[in-house]
Write a protein that holds these residues in place. Structure first.
Motif, PDB file in Angstrom:
ATOM      1  N   GLU A   1       0.548  -1.332  -0.109  1.00 37.14           N
ATOM      2  CA  GLU A   1      -0.271   0.044  -0.162  1.00 37.14           C
ATOM      3  C   GLU A   1       1.300   1.274  -0.003  1.00 37.14           C
ATOM      4  O   GLU A   1       0.850   1.740  -0.957  1.00 37.14           O
ATOM      5  CB  GLU A   1      -0.924  -0.216   1.130  1.00 37.14           C
ATOM      6  CG  GLU A   1      -2.109  -0.819   1.181  1.00 37.14           C
ATOM      7  CD  GLU A   1      -2.845  -1.192   2.390  1.00 37.14           C
ATOM      8  OE1 GLU A   1      -3.870  -1.373   2.620  1.00 37.14           O
ATOM      9  OE2 GLU A   1      -2.628  -1.183   3.420  1.00 37.14           O
ATOM     10  N   GLN A   2       2.023   1.411   0.588  1.00 41.32           N
ATOM     11  CA  GLN A   2       2.547   2.616   0.628  1.00 41.32           C
ATOM     12  C   GLN A   2       3.084   2.753  -0.282  1.00 41.32           C
ATOM     13  O   GLN A   2       3.698   3.985  -0.780  1.00 41.32           O
ATOM     14  CB  GLN A   2       3.846   1.936   2.190  1.00 41.32           C
ATOM     15  CG  GLN A   2       3.813   3.734   2.262  1.00 41.32           C
ATOM     16  CD  GLN A   2       5.560   3.270   3.956  1.00 41.32           C
ATOM     17  OE1 GLN A   2       5.759   1.945   4.212  1.00 41.32           O
ATOM     18  NE2 GLN A   2       6.584   4.318   3.760  1.00 41.32           N
TER      19      GLN A   2
ATOM     20  N   LYS B   1       0.987   4.067  -3.672  1.00 38.24           N
ATOM     21  CA  LYS B   1       1.160   5.873  -3.168  1.00 38.24           C
ATOM     22  C   LYS B   1       2.583   6.009  -3.205  1.00 38.24           C
ATOM     23  O   LYS B   1       2.301   7.266  -3.946  1.00 38.24           O
ATOM     24  CB  LYS B   1       0.411   5.502  -1.791  1.00 38.24           C
ATOM     25  CG  LYS B   1      -0.769   5.049  -1.400  1.00 38.24           C
ATOM     26  CD  LYS B   1      -1.687   6.147  -0.890  1.00 38.24           C
ATOM     27  CE  LYS B   1      -2.921   5.746  -0.957  1.00 38.24           C
ATOM     28  NZ  LYS B   1      -3.546   4.749  -1.107  1.00 38.24           N
ATOM     29  N   LEU B   2       3.139   5.612  -2.955  1.00 43.87           N
ATOM     30  CA  LEU B   2       4.412   6.965  -3.107  1.00 43.87           C
ATOM     31  C   LEU B   2       5.214   6.875  -4.127  1.00 43.87           C
ATOM     32  O   LEU B   2       5.230   7.704  -4.946  1.00 43.87           O
ATOM     33  CB  LEU B   2       5.736   5.671  -2.377  1.00 43.87           C
ATOM     34  CG  LEU B   2       6.018   6.243  -0.487  1.00 43.87           C
ATOM     35  CD1 LEU B   2       7.175   4.996  -0.394  1.00 43.87           C
ATOM     36  CD2 LEU B   2       7.024   7.487  -0.766  1.00 43.87           C
TER      37      LEU B   2
ATOM     38  N   SER C   1       3.256   6.281  -7.107  1.00 39.65           N
ATOM     39  CA  SER C   1       1.844   7.170  -8.057  1.00 39.65           C
ATOM     40  C   SER C   1       2.445   8.323  -7.939  1.00 39.65           C
ATOM     41  O   SER C   1       2.343   9.178  -8.657  1.00 39.65           O
ATOM     42  CB  SER C   1       0.685   6.823  -7.205  1.00 39.65           C
ATOM     43  OG  SER C   1      -0.213   8.062  -7.580  1.00 39.65           O
ATOM     44  N   MET C   2       2.748   9.113  -6.131  1.00 40.28           N
ATOM     45  CA  MET C   2       3.348  10.569  -6.150  1.00 40.28           C
ATOM     46  C   MET C   2       4.492  11.228  -6.692  1.00 40.28           C
ATOM     47  O   MET C   2       4.700  11.654  -7.652  1.00 40.28           O
ATOM     48  CB  MET C   2       3.527  10.164  -4.458  1.00 40.28           C
ATOM     49  CG  MET C   2       3.898  11.782  -4.176  1.00 40.28           C
ATOM     50  SD  MET C   2       1.572  12.802  -3.701  1.00 40.28           S
ATOM     51  CE  MET C   2       2.668  14.113  -3.701  1.00 40.28           C
TER      52      MET C   2
ATOM     53  N   ARG D   1       4.144  10.984 -10.278  1.00 41.28           N
ATOM     54  CA  ARG D   1       3.188  12.847 -10.488  1.00 41.28           C
ATOM     55  C   ARG D   1       3.679  13.763 -10.884  1.00 41.28           C
ATOM     56  O   ARG D   1       3.595  15.095 -11.727  1.00 41.28           O
ATOM     57  CB  ARG D   1       2.003  12.362  -9.369  1.00 41.28           C
ATOM     58  CG  ARG D   1       0.350  12.029  -9.870  1.00 41.28           C
ATOM     59  CD  ARG D   1      -1.055  12.740  -9.697  1.00 41.28           C
ATOM     60  NE  ARG D   1      -1.626  11.901  -9.935  1.00 41.28           N
ATOM     61  CZ  ARG D   1      -1.776  11.738 -11.467  1.00 41.28           C
ATOM     62  NH1 ARG D   1      -2.498  12.776 -12.203  1.00 41.28           N
ATOM     63  NH2 ARG D   1      -3.568  10.608 -11.428  1.00 41.28           N
TER      64      ARG D   1
END
Lengths: 323, 90
Positions: free
Chosen positions: A284-285, A288-289, A291-292, A295
């Motif tokens: 999960e971490q 998200k990391l 993906s960030m 971006r």
């Protein structure tokens, strides 16, 4: 086919890389070109876990979206379609998939009329065992590093998606990294038939270096691996392949990771039952990391259509409308 | 004061407190109307904020939200309306 596998235009290696490559091979042993331990640590979670997260085709790489409402499975199929066109798979008799994962490309290539043989290379035994059990027609899956691969006959189409990320090591110098990549491209060039094509997809460093990446990512997610930069790749293909098409789809990868995050959250209890709370929390971490990072432009997602540079006029000037 | 406004305030207070502790800044100096990257967050701390919001409010959040709603104030309003739409309160 005499001549085909020796039509090498490899100025990078001939000029400066051969000594570097043999030294690196000696120093790194089985880790040269991709660390089996590093690969297995990342990919060898239970296949049923990856099915929950990635979807039924278990495609663990950046999709190609048409719009925000595009379904993940459709976007993954569009990505595979891009690579089939870029690598000339539709007119191939023999094809190679370097880093074949759970076989979504192998299945697509195998279904193309005229394709007689598809070879998939992976360093993950979990992936290979899964694919062996599927018995896909015309497909041969090998647990083998590209640096050890010795085909008996040339390929008309080579596809590599999401493997290049693992070819270089953090401890290698910038020159050594480029030499490893050039060694890879030189081999692919040698393995391709005269009118063969190649497609490549890899993550790359954008406005960030490995030193600036988080310890968590370096240690837990990509151990023993170092990402390329666009510049590294262009230097390594120089004299071997011309770049026919190039895309940087970093926002597509952010969206892909977000879709995987949503899948994981929706199936969290089953995921924990399969791999445990710690692995789920780590994933999960990580999702998200990264993906960030996509971006923010820290990482890029590069796709290339590559045409081998040949000495023959008839081959290098022939029409080709794949992509 | 309606429920949605209360929710946005609660979320904003949570974010300010979180960023304040993360960046070792007094809460009154965490301006909810400036972009989060100017508050000293990087990608890792921004993800930590997202994950703590998920845990605290039981809602799924993606990093793209920080690009669509780049300040604590905008983020809090957005989350409050989402929670209201989903029929939940803080």
């Amino acid at each position: 086919m005499p001549g085909v596998l020796t039509d090498s235009a490899a100025p990078v290696l001939e000029a400066e890389g051969v000594g570097t490559i043999s030294l690196l091979r000696e120093r790194e042993g089985a880790k040269y070109g991709g660390s089996p331990e590093g690969i297995r640590k990342h990919y060898d979670l239970d296949t049923d876990f990856w099915k929950l997260v990635l979807g039924p085709t278990v495609t663990y790489s950046c999709a190609l979206f048409q719009g925000p409402d595009d379904k993940l499975d459709d976007a993954q199929q569009r990505k595979i379609g891009w690579h089939l066109a870029a690598s000339g798979a539709h007119s191939a008799r023999a094809a190679l998939d370097i880093g074949c994962g759970w076989g979504s490309v192998l299945r697509n290539v195998s279904a193309i009329p005229g394709v007689e043989r598809v070879v998939g290379l992976t360093l993950s035994k979990t992936q290979a065992e899964y694919l062996w059990s599927q018995q896909i027609p015309r497909v041969e899956v090998r647990v083998e590093n590209w640096a050890e691969h010795e085909p008996e006959l040339p390929y008309d189409s080579i596809i590599s998606i999401g493997a290049f990320e693992h070819f270089a090591k953090p401890e290698e110098t910038p020159q050594e990294k480029i030499a490893v990549y050039a060694d890879f491209f030189e081999r692919c060039h040698r393995w391709l038939s005269p009118s063969g094509r190649m497609s490549l997809q890899t993550m790359a460093f954008g406005n960030m270096t490995r030193e600036e990446a988080s310890d968590f990512m370096n240690r837990e997610i990509f151990p023993d691996s170092d990402l390329p930069s666009l510049d590294d790749i262009l230097k390594a293909v120089n004299g071997l392949f011309e770049v026919v098409a190039f895309r940087n789809d970093r926002l597509h990868y952010a969206r892909t990771y977000d879709r995987w995050s949503a899948n994981l959250r929706q199936n969290r209890d089953r995921a924990v039952a399969l791999v445990g709370e710690e692995a789920v929390a780590r994933t999960e971490q990580y999702f998200k990391l990264i993906s960030m990072g996509f971006r923010m432009g820290k990482e890029h997602l590069l796709r290339f259509a590559l045409r081998p540079i040949r000495k023959s006029w008839a081959v290098s000037g022939a029409d080709y409308w794949g992509i | 004061m309606n429920a949605s406004a209360t929710d946005a305030q609660t979320i904003q207070a949570f974010c300010i407190d979180y960023v304040s502790r993360l960046t070792d800044t007094p809460p009154e100096r965490v301006d909810p109307s400036v972009e989060v990257e100017r508050l000293g967050l990087d990608s890792a701390t921004a993800v930590a904020l997202i994950m703590s919001l998920e845990e605290r409010f039981g809602i799924e959040l993606m990093p793209e939200m920080l690009f669509d709603y780049p300040t604590i104030a905008k983020l809090s309003d957005h989350l409050a309306s989402r929670l209201t739409a989903e029929g939940r309160s803080t």
